[in-house]
Design an enzyme around this catalytic site. Structure first.
Site, mmCIF file in Angstrom:
data_model
loop_
_atom_site.group_PDB
_atom_site.id
_atom_site.type_symbol
_atom_site.label_atom_id
_atom_site.label_comp_id
_atom_site.label_asym_id
_atom_site.label_seq_id
_atom_site.Cartn_x
_atom_site.Cartn_y
_atom_site.Cartn_z
ATOM 1 C CG ASP A 1 -0.563 -0.041 2.422
ATOM 2 O OD1 ASP A 1 0.765 -0.552 2.627
ATOM 3 O OD2 ASP A 1 -0.967 0.247 3.345
ATOM 4 C CB SER B 1 -5.439 1.437 15.103
ATOM 5 O OG SER B 1 -4.921 0.760 13.726
ATOM 6 C CG ASP C 1 -4.579 -1.296 7.808
ATOM 7 O OD1 ASP C 1 -5.010 -1.940 7.090
ATOM 8 O OD2 ASP C 1 -4.097 -1.042 8.705
ATOM 9 N N GLY D 1 -3.765 -5.936 18.482
ATOM 10 C CA GLY D 1 -2.450 -6.749 18.394
ATOM 11 C C GLY D 1 -2.742 -7.868 17.307
#
Length: 392
Positions: free
Chosen positions: A39, A133, A177, A127
């Site tokens: 990305d 996130s 993401d 994690g």
């Protein structure tokens, strides 16, 4: 307190702030089917959203204060919108408050908007390489876009969430993401061109094919802001510079022999992963459109080998998960996410998913590893408003 996350986020908001929220929004975590570390090299990726989501209950305030709290963190945070900036927040609250700041940088005018109270509940494991996130950032991005009536489209919200991650959190991530969390459709993967941010949904057809995706969370935690991720990105930038291109996206597989003569061994291997991984994404999209998901197994396995040997971001637990899943009958398997821990995925026939999971669990025990967390994910829809609430 009720066990559903929707009930918990509404009740948690009322308990923390003393009034009802205006509404509830959610955004999913993601699995990257293939296309790792491509990305930020302006390449191609193919993630899909999962059915584990982060929920946010939010209400506007009559002043300019922003307050955020979470079921998963003990500390709350509060700040004036006038004081928001890249260095004014820290800890977990940097993700949501950084997103609020970033919305003002990508097209929203935050000088006249109201403050807000926000409370988060997440099902996305942290994690594990499933982008917890981004789910947090994107849930608040859609909530504030609606509540502040900013009128920003999904691609602009992606840029805001990425800006928060880069400038406030300090993690040099690309748009994979956030795009997966905001733009993906049900039972599809998002074919994303990270150079121009164009994307289209590619049907997966897993249910019709009797297939599922098994996530094997090794429980080896990682942090993207750490040195390993940043050093890989620096190697890619050095390789592109030495090869005279703006990004490794511009290097074809046929160019690799010539690149070997220019780059040192480590930098060459880093570049080779990116170049071949871009091609694997294109090949996967082609196979999905012709043969279907049953035909992509070898591409997934080749992707893992490249990350293990060339990019060197795997760990023994991830390698064991992939090898064991394949030996137990998976169609394909690979690590997913930024690496140095996190999760592997295995594309499996649904009738043998439990058996494959059991085999992996036994293998981890035999090697003295922490027991993995194994679960099936369903390709799901992106960020959305869940419900409205009555006025406080």
């Amino acid at each position: 307190m009720s066990s559903t996350p929707l009930d918990r986020v509404v009740a948690g908001f009322a308990d923390r702030f003393g009034h009802r929220p205006d509404g509830v929004w959610s955004a999913p975590g993601r699995v990257n089917l293939i296309g790792e570390h491509t990305d930020y090299n302006e390449g191609f990726v193919l993630p899909f959203a999962i059915d584990q989501r982060t929920y946010v209950a939010l209400a506007l305030r009559p002043d300019r204060r922003a307050r955020v709290a979470s079921e998963g963190f003990d500390e709350d945070a509060e700040i004036s919108l006038d004081d928001l900036g890249p260095t004014s927040v820290s800890g977990w609250s940097a993700y949501p408050l950084g997103t609020a700041w970033a919305l003002g940088r990508v097209g929203g005018d935050l000088r006249e908007v109201a403050g807000f109270d926000a409370y988060f509940v997440s099902e996305v494991p942290t994690g594990a390489g499933l982008s917890s996130s981004a789910a947090l950032e994107c849930s608040l991005a859609v909530a504030l876009n609606d509540s502040w009536k900013l009128g920003l489209d999904g691609t602009t919200l992606v840029r805001a969430a990425q800006l928060a991650e880069n400038e406030v959190v300090g993690a040099p991530t690309g748009i994979l993401d956030q795009s997966a969390s905001l733009l993906t459709e049900r039972d599809a993967a998002l074919f994303l061109d990270c150079r121009d941010a164009t994307s289209r949904n590619v049907p997966l057809g897993l249910e019709d094919a009797g297939l599922g995706v098994l996530v094997i969370d090794t429980r080896v935690t990682h942090a993207h802001a750490g040195g390993g991720y940043a050093s890989r990105r620096a190697s890619c930038e050095a390789a592109a510079s030495a090869l005279g291109v703006s990004a490794l996206r511009d290097v074809a597989v046929a160019d690799l022999d010539a690149a070997r003569a220019v780059l040192d061994d480590e930098t060459f291997r880093r570049a080779r992963h990116i170049v071949t991984e871009n091609q694997r994404v294109l090949d996967t999209v082609e196979v999905l459109g012709t043969t279907g998901a049953t035909g992509i197994g070898e591409l997934l396995v080749a992707s893992h080998a490249s990350m293990r040997d060339d990019f060197e971001i795997s760990v023994p637990e991830l390698d064991l998960a992939v090898t064991t899943a394949m030996d137990a009958g998976a169609i394909g398997a690979r690590m997913t996410g930024g690496g140095f821990g996190g999760s592997a995925i295995a594309l499996v026939r649904t009738e043998v998913a439990d058996e494959i999971g059991d085999r992996v669990t036994r293998a981890f025990a035999e090697h003295g590893f922490t027991p993995p967390r194994i679960f099936t994910v369903t390709p799901s829809a992106g960020a959305r408003r869940e419900q409205e609430q009555h006025s406080r």
